[in-house]
Design a protein around this motif. Structure first.
Motif, PDB file in Angstrom:
ATOM      1  N   MET A   1       0.825  -1.209   0.000  1.00  0.00           N
ATOM      2  CA  MET A   1       0.000   0.000   0.000  1.00  0.00           C
ATOM      3  C   MET A   1       0.857   1.255   0.000  1.00  0.00           C
ATOM      4  O   MET A   1       0.394   2.324  -0.373  1.00  0.00           O
ATOM      5  N   SER A 258     -11.523  -8.075  -0.166  1.00  0.00           N
ATOM      6  CA  SER A 258     -11.056  -7.052   0.767  1.00  0.00           C
ATOM      7  C   SER A 258      -9.582  -6.743   0.580  1.00  0.00           C
ATOM      8  O   SER A 258      -9.131  -5.634   0.879  1.00  0.00           O
ATOM      9  N   TYR A 259      -8.817  -7.718   0.077  1.00  0.00           N
ATOM     10  CA  TYR A 259      -7.390  -7.469  -0.153  1.00  0.00           C
ATOM     11  C   TYR A 259      -7.150  -6.527  -1.327  1.00  0.00           C
ATOM     12  O   TYR A 259      -6.015  -6.092  -1.544  1.00  0.00           O
ATOM     13  N   ARG A 261      -7.903  -3.640  -1.322  1.00  0.00           N
ATOM     14  CA  ARG A 261      -7.497  -2.351  -0.739  1.00  0.00           C
ATOM     15  C   ARG A 261      -5.991  -2.145  -0.898  1.00  0.00           C
ATOM     16  O   ARG A 261      -5.529  -1.004  -0.928  1.00  0.00           O
ATOM     17  N   LEU A 265      -5.076   1.469  -2.438  1.00  0.00           N
ATOM     18  CA  LEU A 265      -4.295   2.417  -1.655  1.00  0.00           C
ATOM     19  C   LEU A 265      -2.898   2.614  -2.227  1.00  0.00           C
ATOM     20  O   LEU A 265      -2.349   3.720  -2.165  1.00  0.00           O
ATOM     21  N   SER A 315      -2.980   5.590   7.322  1.00  0.00           N
ATOM     22  CA  SER A 315      -4.023   4.881   6.573  1.00  0.00           C
ATOM     23  C   SER A 315      -3.578   3.467   6.216  1.00  0.00           C
ATOM     24  O   SER A 315      -4.335   2.502   6.385  1.00  0.00           O
ATOM     25  N   HIS A 319      -5.369  -0.064   7.597  1.00  0.00           N
ATOM     26  CA  HIS A 319      -5.896  -1.063   6.662  1.00  0.00           C
ATOM     27  C   HIS A 319      -5.168  -2.398   6.813  1.00  0.00           C
ATOM     28  O   HIS A 319      -5.790  -3.464   6.727  1.00  0.00           O
ATOM     29  N   ARG A 322      -6.473  -4.070   9.874  1.00  0.00           N
ATOM     30  CA  ARG A 322      -7.792  -4.637   9.618  1.00  0.00           C
ATOM     31  C   ARG A 322      -7.676  -5.975   8.879  1.00  0.00           C
ATOM     32  O   ARG A 322      -8.381  -6.931   9.195  1.00  0.00           O
TER      33      ARG A 322
END
Length: 353
Positions: A1, A258-259, A261, A265, A315, A319, A322
């Motif tokens: 990310m 969900s990965y 992200r 990012l 951020s 993430h 999470r």
């Protein structure tokens, strides 16, 4: 990310300063922000190292590509590609040995290429991460002697996840989809019926050595273990197993998505870095005026420090936290044990001493 090895070096220097002054800062009263940074100094160190590694893969140093590992695999056929980078390029040598070829930067297909690459990387990392979580559930089950959980949860979960999202699904998708369909009822039906049978045999005084199952397979929640004389509630066990199976099947899709992200990012960080570099620093440097150049440099430094290094780092950390807590730990962690009590000399009683 956070794939930029220039920004990663800045984070690394900050983390090393906090670690080097650890003994001095630990005895001082810090503000809320500095206390948060100091408490996470080793997390910041690891984040910076992985940021440098991903930045080398993306070949970004404050959004600028470098020929770190040799020359590009492409060159211009003639002078027609001086301005339009994707016209007239020919491959003249082997692919770039590590990371993204610097020729992609500034090309017309740069965004499409990076989108595809980062999306695929995110899915691959996600599938590997979730497989690791399921493998840890196997060691949990083996440690507690729960062979039913190994046979009717771990094995079908591995088959289901890798049949839908594994690399082999691109080659033999029909067979793997059939395995996924078999894995769902495998995970749902056998365990409740076997538990019911073993429970019945247990109270009839017979040995329950079926399937080489140990007594740990019959473990019930703490509240139920105190009432062994109560009747075995098959419907409750079956509903619990059904909920667990449905949760895993639906969750495997949402968890994998969900990965993404990671892709979103990392792309946002790269584009923000490019905007600040091209629209602030290079634009100001185009003027033959010292004041404008210094002003542009100040704005670029401020944006890099407070937006890219502080806000984007926070951020990315949240993430990543999470993903570890939800997508990874839900494969093996249940939280139904005893309450955690950290060791402390202050809480020791006289008898303990």
């Amino acid at each position: 990310m956070f794939g930029d090895w220039g920004h990663g070096i800045c984070l690394l220097l900050g983390a090393l300063i906090l670690i080097a002054r650890e003994s001095k800062l630990s005895s001082q009263k810090l503000g809320s922000f500095m206390e948060m940074l100091f408490g996470g100094r080793y997390v910041l160190l690891l984040m910076s190292l992985f940021s440098i590694y991903c930045g080398l893969i993306y070949n970004e140093f404050f959004s600028v590509p470098f020929h770190i590992f040799g020359e590009s695999a492409y060159r211009c056929r003639d002078n027609t590609c001086r301005d339009a980078h994707t016209i007239g390029l020919v491959k003249v040598r082997d692919p770039y040995p590590f990371g993204v070829d610097p020729k992609w930067r500034g090309s017309r297909s740069e965004l499409a290429f990076l989108n595809s690459m980062k999306m695929k990387m995110s899915i691959l990392l996600g599938v590997v991460h979730m497989n690791l979580g399921i493998i840890l559930s196997y060691f949990n089950a083996r440690f507690f002697g729960k062979t039913l959980d190994i046979r009717y949860q771990f094995v079908p979960q591995m088959i289901f996840l890798n049949s839908l999202f594994g690399y082999l699904s691109l080659l033999i998708v029909i067979v793997l989809l059939l395995l996924a369909l078999i894995a769902a009822p495998w995970m749902l039906f056998p365990k409740p019926f076997i538990l019911k049978k073993l429970h019945t045999e247990r109270f009839q005084g017979r040995a329950y050595g079926i399937l080489n199952t140990s007594e740990m397979d019959l473990e019930e929640p703490d509240s139920a273990r105190q009432h062994h004389h109560e009747e075995f509630n098959f419907s409750e066990v079956f509903v619990h197993q059904m909920i667990h199976a449905i949760e895993f099947i639906l969750g495997s899709v949402s968890n994998t998505a969900s990965y993404l992200r990671l892709w979103a990012l990392s792309l946002a960080h790269s584009e923000l870095s490019t905007v600040f570099y091209e629209k602030v620093l290079l634009l100001a440097w185009g003027y033959d005026n010292l004041i404008i150049r210094l002003l542009g440099l100040a704005v670029f430094a401020f944006a890099t420090a407070f937006i890219l290094l502080m806000m984007e780092t926070l951020s990315a950390f949240l993430h990543a936290l999470r993903l570890h807590w939800v997508e990874f730990q839900n494969k093996f962690y249940h939280g139904d044990g005893y309450k955690f009590k950290p060791f402390s000399f202050a809480t020791l009683t006289d008898d303990d001493e």
